[in-house]
Design a protein around this motif. Sequence first.
Motif: not given
Length: 578
Positions: A313-317, A478-482
């Motif tokens: 929800h917080d777009d951090r993960s 997972e990585t939050n890249e992109g």
Amino acid sequence: MITMDSTIDLVYGSTDNSSFMARYSAFNPYRFIRRETGFGTPLGAGDALARSLYCGMKPIASWDYEQANSLPTGGVFNLEFSPEGSLLVAACEKKSIQIFDPLTHQRIHSVNGAHSDCVNCVKFLDGRMFATCSDDTTIALWDVRNLSKKIRSLLGHSNWVKNIEFSVKDKLLVTSGLDGSIYTWDINSYTEYNLVYQRVFHASGLMRCRLSPDAKQMVMCTTGGLLVIIHDLNLSTLAQDLHGFKPNLYRLMQMSQQVIPIASMYDHLFERKRTENRVEFVSDFPLGNDAEVVSSLQVHPQGWSALSRNISHDDRSEWSCIHDIQPMNVESESSVRDSAPASPPPRRAVGRRGLRPRTRPYRAPRPHPAPSNTASPPSSSGHSVLAPPEAAGQVGRNFNMQRIMGINTGIAPPTGLRTRHPRLLPRHSMFAHYESTLPSTSGQTPPLRESPSTSYDDPEPRHYIRQNKDRLLYYVEETNEGKGFIKELCYSADGRLVCSPFGRGMRLLALNENCSELSHCVNDFKGPAPMVELGQSLGVHQDLVVSTKFSPRYHLLVTGCLEGKIVWYEPFSGEALY
């Protein structure tokens, strides 16, 4: 007595697990010696063979439009093999599809202008025919023997079409898009204007729709952190059975623990005694994963589980999760919870006899049947799921590039259940918001009918709100890249492995260190567990990897990125493997 087996054990080491895995690897002659001498295959040898092959996956070839001196393709949004693994088709951002020989890694055909907008998905119907869908709201049918023109263009969706499935059992094409609608198309029937098609379901915030290999189950994921499973699927009666059902509204009732009459009237869809189109919700995610947008979805090759990737929800993960989707063989009904109204309903005046005793349990009214089995174009009055790029002011790459933006699910759980960002909290009644904005399959909310067993003379009735079973099996962060881009992960052909995009590369994930099948992990299962990383390949691409696919026939993996580069991976043999 010294046997051949014990002699080889002395040569190659002890019988511990690591030595066992090494002896039965794909690159060790011990496995061939045992087979030549007539010894059987011991338990676990298949795991060792698979592990050695998957651990050795290395990039062996690549393709991009620059080295081919061709037009730019843009991002590779989807990769699909033909059923026998002899062809590979790539769906590209810049309106084209690219066709490759997966064994020679050579492009054999290119169709530029396949659609008038970016191509999102490819699905083979058999060895020669495949379908593509696009942000131009159409679906196209192609024959690999003549790619100079389409067989047919299918019109029906009102927004970007993101997913295609094919039901072998019913011979129906199943498509879903960001208009929230799921359509079925009878590709063997032709009319003057189009194929015979029908809208079988509508759900606000729908992201993906998948069918199990035997087409007995349908799995959907939404922008509200919810998986919806339809067991014992019957596509011919699905529209009538689920007419007016709103998954988001029913989920809101579960989260708020307050009975919503328009939602509770569909409680019969969850009954275990249903023989067709039984609905189940899956909403359990690992600790720390406040799942909001479930953007990617795949079904196990045997139909045992669903693999999904979600954005918190917080777009951090971002997290990848595996949920069990098999029908649960339990005698007891799913968990229920009492929820009594806050205040008793008004009672009308009664005579000397007082209150009439309640003789029958309360039953919610059943929905009206669908007026027709013939689908009409989707209603334009439905609640918007994703704001178009123009409305959001997005410049350059936007959701046409598989970017999630402007998502509004309409779900507003109580503060005690989930901490919400202040800008997403509704400023008005969440029930009024739901009842006024969420569309049904018909575009209208069916009227409520008073149940004959309900009377204001009755004592206060007891209501039950159905709760969801825990289905989570495995997970990994997972990585939050992109941020915001959809990353399409995939199962291997045998279901042992998961390939997950990881930044500018990929990583291979297994259920345990032995790379066992899901069915072999059941006895040791003690609750949701993290997946194990068997290998990774990073930095191979120059841009974010957004698509992955295993060959259905060979130990072969391909990945595609936003730059348009495609990379092939195969097992690499050598001394350094163990």
